[in-house]
Design an enzyme around this catalytic site. Sequence first.
Site: not given
Ligand code: MG
Length: 331
Positions: A46, A69, A120, A122-123, A125, A268
Amino acid sequence: MGFELEKKAGIDAVTKAARACVQMHEEPEFREALYKTDGSPVTLADFFVQALINEELTTSFPEIPIVAEETSLCLEGSCGEKLRKNLEKFLSGKSPDEIFCAINRGNHGGGGRGRFWTLDPIDGTRGLLAKRQYAIALALIEDGEVVLGVLGCPELGPDARNGAGREKGFVFFAERGQGSYQVALSNGIQTRISVSGIARASEAVMCESVEAPDSSYEFSGKISRFLDITAEPVRMDSQCKYAVLARGDTSIYLRPPLQKNYKENIWDHAAGYIIVREAGGTVTDSSGKPLDFSIGKKLRENKGILATNGVIHEAVLRAVKKTVSKKRHPG
Ligand code: MG
Ligand code: AMP
């Protein structure tokens, strides 16, 4: 006005990050996790992706702020020390200050005026931690409207229902009015994509979260029965759910309105939202209201999400409405 330069920079940044993720996938440090105050995990991946993409975007567009994020908060202090050291290694020897600075360029608050990126890094995680799906999600918002979206899906196969063992890794992108596209990471081949052509809701394949409360599966099960859907749902983490809907593997993505006060984050949904719309689909909240990206970091005026191929949207909305009202007035 078009967004050619922004689109190129966005696709380049997400593709670079997605390729780095593929390379780092088997490294033990990649999934090194800390836990945020809300209990959700955050990994080296992330922070790595947020620092990388923020830096690329700021170099090309120093005047466009970023709503991202993550913040460097978890990395500061002794509990973040190990992760900080590993980040320095993966980000080619940058100092902690440089890393914090790159991450915290994502601290804009959003809103309805002017332009900003939303990221984001890493959407999904939890999906990344479990070696399932995750996505790198970037969108550009102008005067409250999503005008550009890019989704990097390093672990996604060519067909959500039948992808095992086949070549994986795709980047999806869409610009307002210009259609949606998929690019294979393996060979750079670019294809225009469109939503499924099914005309009856009973023919739909539904897509839903892997990590959702039981009540969510109960709710979507009721919707399926109501609409006479017989296909097994596809369960998938992250905005990859929007990507597979946009290319026609599935026809419904439902995020039921379960927790009364829960508000979705703009990062998101923004990228997936425009990719589905430009592929011919419809995205609203679960009551049929348009999504409002103009009021800060949250979709404050919306409850739940419904994305479909468009043709069956009204039918699914009716089913959701009936199911919600039955829940309120059982029997
Ligand atoms: Mg994320
Ligand atoms: P995703 O990766 O998009 O499937 O999102 C998974 C995360 O969202 C998990 O942490 C879930 O607890 C949460 N989640 C899943 N479904 C819902 C929902 N209907 N409303 C609110 N949160 C949800």
